[in-house]
Design a protein around this motif. Sequence first.
Motif, PDB file in Angstrom:
ATOM      1  N   LEU A 133      -1.078   1.427 -13.300  1.00  0.00           N
ATOM      2  CA  LEU A 133       0.147   1.372 -13.111  1.00  0.00           C
ATOM      3  C   LEU A 133      -0.091  -0.190 -14.286  1.00  0.00           C
ATOM      4  N   ASP A 134      -1.206  -0.157 -14.632  1.00  0.00           N
ATOM      5  CA  ASP A 134      -1.586  -1.266 -15.440  1.00  0.00           C
ATOM      6  C   ASP A 134      -0.977  -0.719 -17.230  1.00  0.00           C
ATOM      7  N   THR A 135      -0.747   0.179 -17.544  1.00  0.00           N
ATOM      8  CA  THR A 135      -0.644   0.824 -18.655  1.00  0.00           C
ATOM      9  C   THR A 135       0.633   1.860 -18.235  1.00  0.00           C
ATOM     10  N   ALA A 136       1.467   1.294 -17.239  1.00  0.00           N
ATOM     11  CA  ALA A 136       1.777   2.564 -17.100  1.00  0.00           C
ATOM     12  C   ALA A 136       3.325   2.048 -17.536  1.00  0.00           C
ATOM     13  N   PRO A 137       4.357   2.302 -18.865  1.00  0.00           N
ATOM     14  CA  PRO A 137       6.173   1.875 -18.437  1.00  0.00           C
ATOM     15  C   PRO A 137       6.963   1.246 -17.790  1.00  0.00           C
ATOM     16  N   VAL A 138       7.752   0.643 -18.052  1.00  0.00           N
ATOM     17  CA  VAL A 138       8.236   0.287 -17.064  1.00  0.00           C
ATOM     18  C   VAL A 138       9.813  -0.229 -17.115  1.00  0.00           C
ATOM     19  N   PRO A 139      11.146  -0.196 -16.649  1.00  0.00           N
ATOM     20  CA  PRO A 139      10.226   0.001 -14.889  1.00  0.00           C
ATOM     21  C   PRO A 139       9.763   1.459 -14.551  1.00  0.00           C
ATOM     22  N   THR A 140       9.350   1.638 -13.385  1.00  0.00           N
ATOM     23  CA  THR A 140       8.624   2.512 -13.114  1.00  0.00           C
ATOM     24  C   THR A 140       9.155   2.708 -11.147  1.00  0.00           C
ATOM     25  N   VAL A 141       8.785   3.771 -10.803  1.00  0.00           N
ATOM     26  CA  VAL A 141       9.724   4.782  -9.670  1.00  0.00           C
ATOM     27  C   VAL A 141       8.499   4.822  -8.895  1.00  0.00           C
ATOM     28  N   VAL A 142       8.122   4.367  -7.560  1.00  0.00           N
ATOM     29  CA  VAL A 142       7.606   4.377  -6.735  1.00  0.00           C
ATOM     30  C   VAL A 142       7.399   5.119  -5.304  1.00  0.00           C
ATOM     31  N   LYS A 143       7.561   5.922  -4.850  1.00  0.00           N
ATOM     32  CA  LYS A 143       7.405   6.335  -4.201  1.00  0.00           C
ATOM     33  C   LYS A 143       6.456   7.660  -2.793  1.00  0.00           C
ATOM     34  N   ALA A 144       6.804   6.842  -2.079  1.00  0.00           N
ATOM     35  CA  ALA A 144       6.076   7.798  -0.537  1.00  0.00           C
ATOM     36  C   ALA A 144       5.900   8.749  -0.335  1.00  0.00           C
ATOM     37  N   ASP A 145       4.494   9.569  -0.083  1.00  0.00           N
ATOM     38  CA  ASP A 145       4.614  11.547  -0.027  1.00  0.00           C
ATOM     39  C   ASP A 145       6.005  11.722   1.061  1.00  0.00           C
ATOM     40  N   GLY A 146       5.728  11.374   2.171  1.00  0.00           N
ATOM     41  CA  GLY A 146       6.387  12.111   3.562  1.00  0.00           C
ATOM     42  C   GLY A 146       7.920  10.991   3.208  1.00  0.00           C
ATOM     43  N   LEU A 147       8.154  11.896   4.690  1.00  0.00           N
ATOM     44  CA  LEU A 147       9.575  11.578   4.965  1.00  0.00           C
ATOM     45  C   LEU A 147      10.222  10.381   5.274  1.00  0.00           C
TER      46      LEU A 147
END
Length: 421
Positions: A133-147
Amino acid sequence: MKLLVVGGGGREHAIIRALKKNPQVETIYSLPGNGGIAQDAECVPIGATDIDKIVAFAVEKKVDYAVVAPDDPLVLGCVDALEAKGIPCFGPRANAAIIEGSKIFAKNLMKKYGIPTADYAVFEDMDQALAYLDTAPVPTVVKADGLALGKGVIIAQTREEAKTAVREMMEGGKFGASGSRVVIEEFLTGPEVSVLSFTDGKVVKPMVSSMDHKRAGDNDTGLNTGGMGTVAPNPYYTPEIADRCMKEIFLPTIAAMNAEGRTFRGCLYFGLMLTPKGPKVIEYNCRFGDPETQVVLPLLESDLLTIMRACTNGTLAETEVKFADKHACCVILASKGYPEHYQKGFPLTMTEEAAAHTYVAGAKLDGDTLVTSGGRVTGTTAVADSLEEAIREAYRISDGVHFENAYRRSDIGQRALQALK
Ligand code: AMP
Ligand code: GLY
């Protein structure tokens, strides 16, 4: 025929009302159902994830056909367990339901088979995710794997926000085991479209498209919810885009699942974003959407039970799936404070007209009185020749639904209306 429907929300109420139109249907058991569904089906207090009890009940009652509607029993193998006892079902087996049960599975499937979706990276290690995340472009989307009850997705405007989300998921256990692995993906823009489809694993027949309204407040403000209202069809989903989705997304997905030995039969829900670079998959669901179902099924002219059985039997190609050339709008009434803290237990009453147009999501019977028991309480659907009229009617009819602390958005369908103009 004796049918069994697993689940107990507004979606299941809409499914049950559509199934009842088939004259062959004698009894529908709803497990667990709810106080409103009890008007239309025989509710049995067995929870939707209590698979052993569901199977025992189905065997005891000699159920002819079962519909498993919610994601968790599907992911847990409810269809496999019923089929093992010889009960035919609508819904994917567990090895196919994983398309919703694991976001990482879905992303890797799309990458392997060239199905358009947001670029992404998968992390099992928190420090690696934070470093990325230090170099990821923003906005960015974070998702938990499961339901995660539709709440495992964070759109982070800053890197700090993204890091907080990663820490909460991977360290804080906010989503339990569902968050032990995360996907971090590219932020996409464009109108969103929900396309539910019937498939028997050979052909795919899309239903009329729809538009959800996920945020709690007007003009798409406030927290994400399970959905505060829907309209169908979705005006952004033109015939040209539909053709492109069929070629680039729907057929390749069915083929990919077959190639993986995970044939999908049931309702496959494509959550799409129409980006400047073309339609891309935001998510797959292994089931009917809620509240999309509450606008899609009222437009279905063909017989739902016949279509469902064709999905099970592999005869969907020969089966008619026809939708009315009309518009539908569903307005959800929620308990004030939803999706966070809200009070329940208030008497719920409806005029006769409202009751005929309303699917109950969160109410139970207390003696003979219907009382609110959830965040989303009802969804009122109107069908009309124009979108404008469907919206007006849905609001007018939902005025006939009464309970204390009721809340609804006032702008369901307005964005779609603008898009049409
Ligand atoms: P989901 O639970 O996957 O449906 O995600 C919830 C919502 O988050 C979606 O309906 C989108 O509005 C939004 N969303 C998810 N992924 C992305 C993405 N890659 N880019 C932009 N918005 C997204
Ligand atoms: N309305 C979105 C869903 O059912 O997941």
